[in-house]
Design an enzyme around this catalytic site. Structure first.
Site, short mmCIF file in Angstrom:
data_model
loop_
_atom_site.label_atom_id
_atom_site.label_comp_id
_atom_site.label_asym_id
_atom_site.label_seq_id
_atom_site.Cartn_x
_atom_site.Cartn_y
_atom_site.Cartn_z
N GLU B 49 -27.78 -28.42 1.62
CA GLU B 49 -28.36 -29.69 1.17
C GLU B 49 -29.49 -30.18 2.07
O GLU B 49 -30.40 -30.86 1.59
CB GLU B 49 -27.27 -30.77 1.06
CG GLU B 49 -26.29 -30.55 -0.07
CD GLU B 49 -25.13 -29.62 0.29
OE1 GLU B 49 -25.18 -28.99 1.37
OE2 GLU B 49 -24.18 -29.53 -0.50
N PHE B 111 -10.27 -36.50 -0.60
CA PHE B 111 -10.99 -35.24 -0.43
C PHE B 111 -12.49 -35.43 -0.67
O PHE B 111 -12.89 -36.01 -1.66
CB PHE B 111 -10.41 -34.20 -1.40
CG PHE B 111 -11.09 -32.87 -1.33
CD1 PHE B 111 -10.98 -32.10 -0.17
CD2 PHE B 111 -11.85 -32.40 -2.38
CE1 PHE B 111 -11.61 -30.86 -0.10
CE2 PHE B 111 -12.49 -31.17 -2.31
CZ PHE B 111 -12.36 -30.40 -1.17
N MET B 468 -40.59 -24.17 23.38
CA MET B 468 -40.90 -25.50 23.90
C MET B 468 -39.92 -25.88 25.01
O MET B 468 -40.33 -26.41 26.05
CB MET B 468 -40.81 -26.52 22.75
CG MET B 468 -41.37 -27.87 23.10
SD MET B 468 -43.14 -27.80 23.39
CE MET B 468 -43.74 -28.80 22.07
#
Lengths: 169, 555
Positions: B49, B111, B468
């Site tokens: 998602e 749930f 980085m």
């Protein structure tokens, strides 16, 4: 420095948590927060006492205004009518009862409950007045105390209103 | 007209002109999917998602429309969170629709239940938990309105399963009127006048453009302003594209990792015109020193941004385009070229990436890409060193063609955002510069790319490191490297083959041009893996000092 904000919000579930969440998230300190509906049942009014410098108060105001459910934010001056309410349960024997009632009367507080060993006093006023009564009662033995946050309203014709016709917030 | 809540939702999406949604189905959102099945809206099935939210965001950035993502309740909704927060930080309009457990169960920890409106509260512009199915048409309309107006941002609609399944008597939504939400578009005329005066009196004006300039489509006005007042233009990472890089007044990216000329000009300016930029910590190294000795003009549609990070002398709340149009009506022309000739000299200082003896020089790859890619090509980046290199060295000519996670700095943004961008602008060349770390964050979306036949051209800058952070360890922790080497990277070329994606590896600098040509000419998704020198750096980081003579001169 203490600032008092009058905040008109939509009377919807979740708005209080949005406002209080904003304060904790942005690191602003709330001294007190009181909320209730207004003369218009769709609108609630919050009175928020914030401790902070001008930068903080400006940021608080802007961030509050940014919340979609916030209709209006106004800074209420110290010269406005500011009230808190406190209920104080104090130990009172037959020996001390009269003295306590006398103190309560001086503060124009009300005795709202009485029993053999206790008195419950209701007082309304600004925080200094409540603190003063608390101070006077301390030696008798304050057993329980509960107080509201401050609510405030401007004096005279000044008011915080949502203006239906006005285009700008 | 009788219909289900879910039908009202989809009808609302269609009314808003939604053609494409990105999502992932689940039990609590099933009803909506059943309606989508019969609608004309194209649904893109992502693999996580988070990818749906980034793809919606990429789509929104290139089209200027509102992106839509859909998930189920619980874990589906929480997976969206990173994407929603990313969109929020970059002010991108998306509407996220999440399924929720039935209303009667809400609050019982059943749930796949999670309080998603509560969880996303800090980084959504607004959210709805739908309790009455009759409200759906109005809520959808409002959500799109809130997401796309003022300072744009994500809006979430949490739709309980039983609300979606209940039948309503459909009524067309009325016009949107939110009494507490009326953004100011027109800057205050008195303040505009003050700006005009400040411009005429200035000797060393600089314009700083931010992401707000792109949202506002203000590029033509900014170009006219810069040309008429002879001001050089610096851009924040989010503002890249708002001003054409090929323009002689363009300085480049400002800030911590910015171009020398941009930072130097800002430091020496006597008038700074900040447009739609929040001047965040990466853009302004030392907020208290920013604009010292200069008059700072700040135009932003969000009043809360003005005075938040940097002090402002002339604040204007308003839309950049609308406000600049007013400003351009004034007599603001300056004809002093002295300042520009000084700035021109600073532009000759170029920051390199250091010696590259152990792999390709990333700057060469980006320059080769820039040389061959069409001017309207869309460049998407992920997050890390390659992001800064792309911001610094790729000349972006047009707004809405440079996509990056500037605010939140979300590794894994690139691939799904590039897919969303390609589906939003199918006729444009869409290129993704990513790293071996970033790509693996949302690697699964390679399947989405293939499924959608989205011809994204991926330039994988592989240096076998989280570059980085490695660089930070090099400079700030005395080369105490830890957990920044990607020990077990997959063979990306073989991995691509497993997905049916064409891929190749580039190890010699004389192969770069040919590699770029192959990427751009290939009809379909393709990955070029460029083996970058692991010690290539984004250093020197700007210290925000007036004197930046310590900066190495390369080339």
């Amino acid at each position: 420095m203490k600032h008092i904000l009058g905040v008109l919000v939509e009377n919807r579930p979740g708005v209080l948590s949005k406002v209080s969440g904003l304060f904790s998230r942005r690191g602003f300190n709330i001294e007190s927060l009181a909320v209730g509906i207004t003369e218009n049942p769709d609108i609630s009014r919050m009175t928020i006492v914030v401790d902070g410098d001008d930068y903080t108060v400006e940021q608080v105001t802007k961030q509050l205004n940014k919340l979609i459910d916030v209709i209006k934010v106004a800074n209420i001056g110290r010269e406005s009518v500011i009230r808190e309410l406190a209920l104080i349960k104090v130990k009172a024997t037959s020996a001390t009862r009269n003295e306590i009632i006398e103190i309560a009367n001086i503060f124009r507080a009300n005795i709202v409950d009485i029993s053999k060993n206790y008195l419950t006093i209701e007082i309304t006023g600004d925080s200094e007045k409540i603190a003063a009564l608390e101070d006077m009662l301390r030696d008798f033995g304050i057993k329980e105390m509960v107080r509201t946050g401050a609510i405030a309203i401007d004096r005279g014709s000044k008011m915080i209103k949502y203006d239906e016709d006005k285009e700008e917030k | 007209m009788k219909m289900l809540g879910a039908q009202a939702l989809v009808k609302g999406l269609e009314a808003e002109g939604v053609e494409i949604v990105f999502g992932y189905p689940g039990a609590a959102i099933m009803q909506v999917y059943d309606v989508l099945r019969d609608s004309n809206i194209h649904h893109v099935l992502v693999r996580n998602e988070q990818g749906a939210a980034h793809a919606a965001s990429g789509y929104a950035r290139v089209t200027g429309k509102v992106g839509v993502c859909i998930s189920t309740s619980g874990p589906g909704a929480t997976n969206l969170i990173t994407g929603i927060a990313t969109a929020y930080m970059d002010s991108i309009p998306i509407v996220a629709i999440t399924g929720q457990v039935p209303l009667s169960m809400v609050g019982r920890d059943v749930f796949q239940e999670v309080d998603i409106t509560g969880a996303t509260e800090p980084f959504t512009k607004y959210s709805y938990l739908v309790k009455d199915p009759n409200d759906i048409p109005q809520i959808v309309k409002e959500a799109f309105y809130i997401a796309s107006t003022g300072r744009p941002g994500p809006v979430l609609i949490d739709l309980p399963k039983d609300v979606a399944a209940s039948t309503i008597d459909y009524r067309e939504p009325g016009p949107v009127f939110i009494r507490s939400y009326r953004p100011t578009y027109m800057g205050h005329p008195g303040q505009v006048k003050r700006v005009a005066k400040a411009i005429v009196e200035s000797k060393r004006p600089v314009i700083c453009v931010g992401g707000g300039c792109i949202t506002s489509s203000a590029s033509p006005e900014i170009i006219e302003l810069a040309e008429r007042i002879k001001a050089p233009v610096a851009s924040t990472l989010m503002g890249i594209g708002a001003f054409p890089s090929g323009h002689k007044l363009y300085l480049g990216m400002l800030g911590q990792h910015g171009i020398y000329a941009a930072n130097r000009a800002i430091n020496e300016a006597d008038l700074l015109i900040v447009l739609g930029a929040r001047m965040g910590d990466r853009a302004v190294v030392k907020p208290d020193k920013f604009g010292q000795g200069a008059i700072v003009v700040h135009i932003d549609i969000d009043p809360a941004e003005i005075g938040k990070n940097v002090g402002t002398n002339i604040p204007i709340v308003g839309d950049i385009k609308t406000t600049l149009r007013e400003l351009l009506k004034k007599d603001i022309d300056r004809n002093d070229w002295g300042w520009l000739s000084k700035v021109e000299k600073w532009k000759k200082v170029r920051l390199g990436v250091g010696e590259c003896n152990d792999g390709l020089n990333p700057m060469e790859v980006i320059e080769a890409l820039a040389a061959q890619a069409p001017k309207d090509a869309i460049l998407v980046t992920d997050v890390g060193q390659h992001q800064i290199w792309a911001g610094r060295y790729y000349p972006v000519e047009q707004p809405r063609t440079f996509l990056t996670s500037g605010g939140l700095g979300t590794m894994g943004y690139g691939l799904p955002a590039a897919i969303g961008a390609k589906l939003g602008q199918p006729d444009k060349q869409v290129m993704l510069i990513t790293g071996d770390g970033s790509l693996q964050m949302n690697l699964a979306e390679l399947a989405t790319m293939v499924q959608e036949k989205a011809a994204v051209k991926i330039l994988l800058f592989n240096n076998h490191h989280l570059g980085m952070v490695r660089e930070l360890q090099q400079h700030q922790l005395g080369e105490r490297y830890y957990q920044t080497r990607m020990e077990c990277n997959p063979d990306f070329v073989k991995l691509a083959a497993a997905y049916g994606i064409e891929a190749f590896r580039v190890e010699n600098s004389d192969e770069i041009d040919e590699a770029i040509k192959r990427l751009l000419e290939h009809d379909g998704p393709i990955i070029g893996e460029f083996m970058i020198d692991p010690m290539a750096n984004v250093f020197p980081v700007s210290r925000g000092d007036k004197d930046e003579a310590h900066i190495r001169r390369i080339s």
